[in-house]
Design an enzyme around this catalytic site. Structure first.
Site, PDB file in Angstrom:
ATOM      1  N   HIS A 168      -2.205   1.482   7.025  1.00  0.00           N
ATOM      2  CA  HIS A 168      -2.605   1.640   5.626  1.00  0.00           C
ATOM      3  C   HIS A 168      -2.256   3.041   5.140  1.00  0.00           C
ATOM      4  O   HIS A 168      -2.268   4.003   5.914  1.00  0.00           O
ATOM      5  CB  HIS A 168      -4.110   1.386   5.506  1.00  0.00           C
ATOM      6  CG  HIS A 168      -4.618   1.387   4.102  1.00  0.00           C
ATOM      7  ND1 HIS A 168      -4.065   0.612   3.107  1.00  0.00           N
ATOM      8  CD2 HIS A 168      -5.640   2.084   3.517  1.00  0.00           C
ATOM      9  CE1 HIS A 168      -4.712   0.824   1.972  1.00  0.00           C
ATOM     10  NE2 HIS A 168      -5.657   1.712   2.198  1.00  0.00           N
TER      11      HIS A 168
ATOM     12  N   CYS B 288       0.820  -1.218   0.000  1.00  0.00           N
ATOM     13  CA  CYS B 288       0.000   0.000   0.000  1.00  0.00           C
ATOM     14  C   CYS B 288       0.852   1.266   0.000  1.00  0.00           C
ATOM     15  O   CYS B 288       0.430   2.296  -0.534  1.00  0.00           O
ATOM     16  CB  CYS B 288      -0.981   0.001   1.163  1.00  0.00           C
ATOM     17  SG  CYS B 288      -0.244  -0.159   2.793  1.00  0.00           S
TER      18      CYS B 288
END
Length: 333
Positions: free
Chosen positions: A157, A82
């Protein structure tokens, strides 16, 4: 081949971008959301926000299923990627940035792909995966299968914020599409989109602030040394013109005290600017040198040294006493 987790660090991200053959950009960590701090970094091509991911959290905002064809959005189909995907979301949507032959080819190849296939194309890019995995930490044992994150593990994230064609977008590869955050005039070099994104990120931080303080905000910006070098060359050209004007006045024996005084005042200001720009260039060079050293240490495999060090201690009958001493210290504490 799997993708490793990489550290959220401006030096790591900057070298990662360089390894993907992108030119003229760097990553800076932001410690404040005030507009003066954001303004000082312009042009800001995009912002990357790191936060603790909470499974099952609801987000009722509208996801754009049929986005602007000029907007590059890829679904995240790779575990641990990510960070790189957030970086690519900004670079692929920055027409002013020289993204190099590899990313240019990938962008052209996937132009008409849906977001899932764009994500798979990133996964299959040997150059991107190699650059990403160059920051893998050496491990003494490589498990046959990577352990999946458990419910008690902290999972972080990355998402991106970027203006494209007058609209500010939030790009999150785990969502079905981009999220529009509103109209914004100007482009990546303007302050308008930064003014619009400021309360969005602040609200997100405040939403978690009661039980979570681990956030990270970084900006992909124009290479500062290149900016300061251009400023320095411009100031040097101005100084040369002022010196030529002063020399002309002296050679013609023109007695214009006011004009000479004004030119000398301007010359002093220019010399101050040259000194400041030179100092900024040296600071950038020192920062990049520090980043290179830190990245070398991150990548270096210290495990053989540690094994040999422990072996030598054992041969000299010093290892067991040290272990016992450490146990006693741990029991006391």
């Amino acid at each position: 081949m799997s993708w490793c987790t990489i550290e959220s660090d401006p030096g790591v991200f900057t070298e990662l971008i360089q390894q993907m053959q992108v030119k003229g950009v760097q990553v800076e960590e932001l410690y404040s959301l005030d507009l003066d701090s954001l303004d000082s970094l312009r042009p800001v091509y995009g912002l990357i926000f790191l936060f603790k991911w909470r499974p099952g959290e609801k987000d009722d905002r509208l996801v754009i299923k049929d986005p602007n064809p000029n907007l590059f959005f890829a679904s995240q189909v790779i575990n641990n990627a990510c960070a790189t995907q957030a970086i690519l979301s900004i670079l692929m949507n920055s027409p002013e940035v020289d993204i190099g032959p590899e990313l240019s080819a990938l962008k052209d190849f996937t132009k008409n792909f849906p977001s899932e296939l764009k994500g798979l194309a990133i996964n299959n890019s040997e150059a991107i995966r190699t650059a990403h995995n160059s920051f893998a930490r050496p491990e003494p044992f490589i498990p046959e299968e990577q352990r999946a994150s458990g419910k008690d593990d902290d999972v972080y994230h990355f998402i991106s914020y970027i203006p494209v064609d007058g609209v500010l977008y939030e790009l999150d590869g785990l969502k079905e599409g981009p999220i529009s955050l509103g109209q914004c005039s100007g482009g990546q070099g303007d302050i308008d989109w930064l003014r619009l994104v400021q309360p969005v990120i602040q609200e997100r931080i405040e939403r978690y602030s009661q039980n979570e303080i681990r956030f990270n905000l970084m900006g992909i910006i124009k290479n500062r040394k290149e900016i300061y070098t251009a400023e320095l060359k411009d100031l040097q050209r101005k100084r040369e013109r002022i010196l030529q004007q002063l020399a002309a006045l002296q050679s013609e024996r023109m007695v214009d005290g006011g004009n000479v005084e004004a030119l000398n005042t301007t010359l002093l200001e220019i010399n101050g600017g040259i000194e400041s720009a030179t100092e900024k260039i040296l600071m950038e060079e020192e920062k990049f040198k520090k980043w290179r050293t830190e990245n070398i240490r991150r990548k270096h495999n210290y495990i053989p040294f540690l094994f040999n060090f422990l072996k030598i201690l054992a041969e000299k009958k010093q290892l067991r006493p040290l272990i016992e001493k450490a146990k006693q210290k741990a029991n006391k504490s």
